[in-house]
Design a protein around this motif. Sequence first.
Motif, PDB file in Angstrom:
ATOM      1  N   ARG A  16       0.815  -1.219   0.000  1.00 44.62           N
ATOM      2  CA  ARG A  16       0.000   0.000   0.000  1.00 44.62           C
ATOM      3  C   ARG A  16       0.853   1.276   0.000  1.00 44.62           C
ATOM      4  NH1 ARG A  16      -3.856   0.298   4.596  1.00 44.62           N
ATOM      5  NH2 ARG A  16      -2.180  -0.615   5.840  1.00 44.62           N
ATOM      6  N   ASP A  17       2.149   1.162  -0.192  1.00 43.29           N
ATOM      7  CA  ASP A  17       3.057   2.320  -0.160  1.00 43.29           C
ATOM      8  C   ASP A  17       2.922   3.091   1.150  1.00 43.29           C
ATOM      9  OD1 ASP A  17       4.851   2.542  -2.308  1.00 43.29           O
ATOM     10  OD2 ASP A  17       3.232   3.038  -3.693  1.00 43.29           O
ATOM     11  N   ALA A  18       2.688   2.380   2.225  1.00 41.13           N
ATOM     12  CA  ALA A  18       2.472   3.022   3.522  1.00 41.13           C
ATOM     13  C   ALA A  18       3.782   3.139   4.291  1.00 41.13           C
ATOM     14  CB  ALA A  18       1.460   2.227   4.348  1.00 41.13           C
ATOM     15  N   GLU A  19       3.924   4.271   4.991  1.00 40.12           N
ATOM     16  CA  GLU A  19       5.045   4.539   5.880  1.00 40.12           C
ATOM     17  C   GLU A  19       4.513   5.321   7.070  1.00 40.12           C
ATOM     18  OE1 GLU A  19       8.214   5.010   2.171  1.00 40.12           O
ATOM     19  OE2 GLU A  19       7.195   6.752   3.059  1.00 40.12           O
ATOM     20  N   PRO A  20       5.059   5.147   8.259  1.00 41.44           N
ATOM     21  CA  PRO A  20       4.513   5.821   9.441  1.00 41.44           C
ATOM     22  C   PRO A  20       4.406   7.336   9.240  1.00 41.44           C
ATOM     23  CG  PRO A  20       6.118   4.173  10.093  1.00 41.44           C
ATOM     24  CD  PRO A  20       6.190   4.255   8.600  1.00 41.44           C
ATOM     25  N   GLY A  21       3.222   7.853   9.527  1.00 43.63           N
ATOM     26  CA  GLY A  21       2.968   9.283   9.431  1.00 43.63           C
ATOM     27  C   GLY A  21       2.423   9.744   8.105  1.00 43.63           C
ATOM     28  N   LYS A  22       2.408   8.882   7.117  1.00 44.25           N
ATOM     29  CA  LYS A  22       2.010   9.283   5.765  1.00 44.25           C
ATOM     30  C   LYS A  22       0.493   9.420   5.667  1.00 44.25           C
ATOM     31  CE  LYS A  22       3.645   8.248   1.084  1.00 44.25           C
ATOM     32  NZ  LYS A  22       4.207   7.188   0.204  1.00 44.25           N
ATOM     33  N   ILE A  23       0.048  10.438   4.939  1.00 43.72           N
ATOM     34  CA  ILE A  23      -1.373  10.674   4.697  1.00 43.72           C
ATOM     35  C   ILE A  23      -1.782   9.941   3.425  1.00 43.72           C
ATOM     36  CG2 ILE A  23      -3.102  12.443   4.170  1.00 43.72           C
ATOM     37  CD1 ILE A  23      -2.173  12.464   7.081  1.00 43.72           C
ATOM     38  N   LEU A  24      -2.962   9.365   3.453  1.00 43.98           N
ATOM     39  CA  LEU A  24      -3.385   8.504   2.351  1.00 43.98           C
ATOM     40  C   LEU A  24      -3.527   9.256   1.036  1.00 43.98           C
ATOM     41  CD1 LEU A  24      -6.639   8.864   1.463  1.00 43.98           C
ATOM     42  CD2 LEU A  24      -6.997   7.816   3.663  1.00 43.98           C
ATOM     43  N   HIS A  25      -3.424   8.489  -0.037  1.00 45.27           N
ATOM     44  CA  HIS A  25      -3.709   8.998  -1.380  1.00 45.27           C
ATOM     45  C   HIS A  25      -5.146   8.706  -1.784  1.00 45.27           C
ATOM     46  CE1 HIS A  25      -3.506   9.886  -5.603  1.00 45.27           C
ATOM     47  NE2 HIS A  25      -3.705   8.627  -5.931  1.00 45.27           N
ATOM     48  N   GLU A  26      -5.622   7.480  -1.494  1.00 44.87           N
ATOM     49  CA  GLU A  26      -6.915   7.064  -2.037  1.00 44.87           C
ATOM     50  C   GLU A  26      -7.499   5.957  -1.175  1.00 44.87           C
ATOM     51  OE1 GLU A  26      -8.556   5.327  -6.359  1.00 44.87           O
ATOM     52  OE2 GLU A  26      -6.434   5.764  -6.044  1.00 44.87           O
ATOM     53  N   LEU A  27      -8.816   6.015  -0.973  1.00 46.94           N
ATOM     54  CA  LEU A  27      -9.512   4.987  -0.199  1.00 46.94           C
ATOM     55  C   LEU A  27     -10.679   4.460  -1.022  1.00 46.94           C
ATOM     56  CD1 LEU A  27     -10.018   3.479   2.492  1.00 46.94           C
ATOM     57  CD2 LEU A  27     -11.438   5.414   3.193  1.00 46.94           C
ATOM     58  N   ARG A  28     -10.683   3.156  -1.261  1.00 46.47           N
ATOM     59  CA  ARG A  28     -11.715   2.529  -2.091  1.00 46.47           C
ATOM     60  C   ARG A  28     -12.414   1.409  -1.332  1.00 46.47           C
ATOM     61  NH1 ARG A  28     -13.069   5.133  -6.954  1.00 46.47           N
ATOM     62  NH2 ARG A  28     -11.192   5.952  -7.942  1.00 46.47           N
ATOM     63  N   HIS A  29     -13.597   0.998  -1.895  1.00 47.55           N
ATOM     64  CA  HIS A  29     -14.407  -0.017  -1.225  1.00 47.55           C
ATOM     65  C   HIS A  29     -14.864  -1.124  -2.172  1.00 47.55           C
ATOM     66  CE1 HIS A  29     -14.742   2.530   2.347  1.00 47.55           C
ATOM     67  NE2 HIS A  29     -14.970   3.533   1.535  1.00 47.55           N
ATOM     68  N   GLY A  30     -14.255  -1.233  -3.357  1.00 54.58           N
ATOM     69  CA  GLY A  30     -14.714  -2.203  -4.337  1.00 54.58           C
ATOM     70  C   GLY A  30     -14.128  -3.586  -4.154  1.00 54.58           C
ATOM     71  N   GLU A  31     -14.403  -4.439  -5.140  1.00 53.21           N
ATOM     72  CA  GLU A  31     -14.009  -5.841  -5.068  1.00 53.21           C
ATOM     73  C   GLU A  31     -12.502  -6.028  -5.098  1.00 53.21           C
ATOM     74  OE1 GLU A  31     -14.591  -9.951  -7.712  1.00 53.21           O
ATOM     75  OE2 GLU A  31     -15.827  -8.178  -8.115  1.00 53.21           O
ATOM     76  N   LEU A  32     -11.812  -5.295  -5.973  1.00 55.92           N
ATOM     77  CA  LEU A  32     -10.380  -5.529  -6.132  1.00 55.92           C
ATOM     78  C   LEU A  32      -9.594  -5.116  -4.898  1.00 55.92           C
ATOM     79  CD1 LEU A  32      -9.695  -4.629  -9.861  1.00 55.92           C
ATOM     80  CD2 LEU A  32     -10.521  -6.745  -8.841  1.00 55.92           C
ATOM     81  N   THR A  33     -10.019  -4.060  -4.232  1.00 57.58           N
ATOM     82  CA  THR A  33      -9.336  -3.695  -2.986  1.00 57.58           C
ATOM     83  C   THR A  33      -9.741  -4.636  -1.853  1.00 57.58           C
ATOM     84  OG1 THR A  33     -11.067  -2.066  -2.496  1.00 57.58           O
ATOM     85  CG2 THR A  33      -9.102  -1.287  -3.633  1.00 57.58           C
ATOM     86  N   HIS A  34     -10.978  -5.115  -1.874  1.00 57.03           N
ATOM     87  CA  HIS A  34     -11.434  -6.055  -0.848  1.00 57.03           C
ATOM     88  C   HIS A  34     -10.553  -7.303  -0.839  1.00 57.03           C
ATOM     89  CE1 HIS A  34     -14.464  -7.966   1.786  1.00 57.03           C
ATOM     90  NE2 HIS A  34     -14.187  -9.069   1.103  1.00 57.03           N
ATOM     91  N   PHE A  35     -10.156  -7.760  -2.034  1.00 57.22           N
ATOM     92  CA  PHE A  35      -9.343  -8.970  -2.132  1.00 57.22           C
ATOM     93  C   PHE A  35      -7.858  -8.658  -2.343  1.00 57.22           C
ATOM     94  CE2 PHE A  35     -13.604 -10.514  -3.274  1.00 57.22           C
ATOM     95  CZ  PHE A  35     -13.706 -11.564  -2.370  1.00 57.22           C
ATOM     96  N   ALA A  36      -7.454  -7.434  -2.030  1.00 61.19           N
ATOM     97  CA  ALA A  36      -6.044  -7.019  -2.095  1.00 61.19           C
ATOM     98  C   ALA A  36      -5.445  -7.238  -3.477  1.00 61.19           C
ATOM     99  CB  ALA A  36      -5.227  -7.738  -1.025  1.00 61.19           C
ATOM    100  N   GLU A  37      -6.262  -7.051  -4.520  1.00 60.95           N
ATOM    101  CA  GLU A  37      -5.756  -7.078  -5.889  1.00 60.95           C
ATOM    102  C   GLU A  37      -5.392  -5.677  -6.363  1.00 60.95           C
ATOM    103  OE1 GLU A  37      -8.837  -9.074  -8.007  1.00 60.95           O
ATOM    104  OE2 GLU A  37      -8.533 -10.959  -6.921  1.00 60.95           O
TER     105      GLU A  37
END
Length: 667
Positions: free
Chosen positions: A307-328
């Motif tokens: 997810r390109d995450a690092e401590p303190g980083k603010i998100l780029h995008e938040l989704r709720h669809g099928e592909l993100t649900h299954f970590a695709e």
Amino acid sequence: MRARQVHILEGSTFVVSDPAGDIDARPDEPAGLFYRDMRHLSRWQVRLNGRELEALSGDAIEYDEALFFLVSPTGSPYRNSSVVLIRRRHVGDGMQEHLQLDNHGTGPLRAEISLLFAADFADIFEIKDHLAKVGRFYHRLEQDRVVLGYERADLRRETTIEAPGAFFTESSLAYRVELQPGETWRTDIEISVATEHLRPVPKLSHQPNIPGTLDGWLAAAPRLETDWQDLHRVYRRSLVDLAALRFFPETVPNSSLPAAGLPWFMALFGRDSLLASYQALPFAPELCRTTLRALAAQQAAEFDDFRDAEPGKILHELRHGELTHFAERPHSPYYGSADSTPLFLVVLDEYERWTGDRATVRELEPAARAAMTWIEEHGDLDGDGYLEYRTRNPRTGLVNQCWKDSWNSIVHPDGTLAAGPPAVCEIQGYAYDARRRTARLAREVWRDPAWGMHLDADADALAQRFHRDFWLDDIGCYAFALDGAKAPVPTLTSNVGHLLWSGIVPDTAAERVVAHLTGDRLFSGWGIRTLASGQLAYNPVEYHNGTVWPHDTALVAAGLARYGYREQASRLAVATLEAARYFDDRLPEVFVGYDRHVTRMPVEYPTACSPQAWATGTPLLLLRVLLGLDPTPERLLSKPHLVAPIGSLALRGIPGRWGRDEVQGTP
């Protein structure tokens, strides 16, 4: 030419159809009824006695309602139809459709009205990337309704079509109607949506996703008075579109913030929601408060390469669809943005300057400290004091993580891609501004003067280092970026205007930067090109390499005004506002970068989002530029600088820490 579409939206629900109100979506086309990033209707077509109807007119009448007038074709231009079907559609956590059939003939009418339906439950990323479904479809025929469903492991989506009195099959519903001359038949169809956890009740007309009404939202905004009538329409359109784009983040109950844009980006985006909220601060400050709190609630606390995450980083995008649900896809949330984190701090300070809401700023102090730590540590990949970016997820992560995030945006003048990881110029400006603003909050709100002194010293050092490393004296401007080898990328781009907005440019260099921004190579006559003409990389129809983005232009105008170039800023503001007239008073996400004297009108970009949050907020920021609005602890300051065609301009009832204030000006 792209066929005209009609779209209505409310929060995370939207509908895109043709001018007859019909939906017949191709797998790669974002038409249909969408809810939380998945398509719940891919077909919705009306027929009269099995035949298509002709659209006399069809368009949105409010952000969440559309009206379509259809007639039965006669086959001859000399004979008019006597049968009219009116479709009124409303969207809000589902969809409602009201049908009205009128018999204007002299004899009785026997007709069958049918609606053909289907739901492919395509994820928005499946549409963009042309991917096939892998789950199981199902349907259930019940009394007066049909349920269309899709499931894959623990994910489930359903669409329920309820039509009392209709005859249902697996793919159609039909009414048999008999009308005498002059009679009218009416019915209502309700379409509800559901996930494995949510089954919202479809909202009635103008029942928004937050408490209150559209009329109340408009009444709460400052009242605009001007003799330029085009500006009245653009201002109202911006306020209505902001209302349409609002949705409830799950982490901040009973509060709303703007989604990024229709159709592709109806979700929380860090950069987009922050900039749109910044633009709207003098008009609807509650959007900013919610955005800051929602982003703080999703701030990264650990490393996550996917997810390109690092401590303190603010998100780029938040989704709720099928592909993100299954970590695709890594968008739940995804952190592939190098500028959201400094922009979070910039907007946090600006929010306090306007509202005086120190309780929220105190609440967000831990998030602010974590964000600054990311800027000082994880965002600086090689310890040289600059923010660079490189995705941790080379398979599905974003290659470019600045606002120009297309794959080919970081280019040399000849079009050669710059080697990474790049340090893009405007992000360094944001980091400078973030330090200055956080230093003020540290001293005045968080009672940590030592930290404030440290941040100011770091900002001073960054400014000196930046001018030394990025300034190109031979062209009299700043490099677009430093590439991975720390060599300047000398492409002339709009990004240098953001440096004025952030304040990192020394006064001695400002005049030469301004000359580039207001010259013919960058200024198209409608706005600032993303990349200046006269370079091989320039393409007026390339997404980030020659087009005009209204929000980009507005930030440039704000930067010009900050450095005292008020005449240039006002002319730039007016030119961009004039462009809105050619897009039904709504500035789109982006338009083509051809010269104004060549095209005589701004040219539509084929896949631009509209409405789009920071384009919607652009007229609001440009009003601030024209009126010279500047909040102080005691009162709202204003130094208007108006140019033709504006003869007078006033805003009354501007909300802020002072209560409500008003400003006015004449040339």
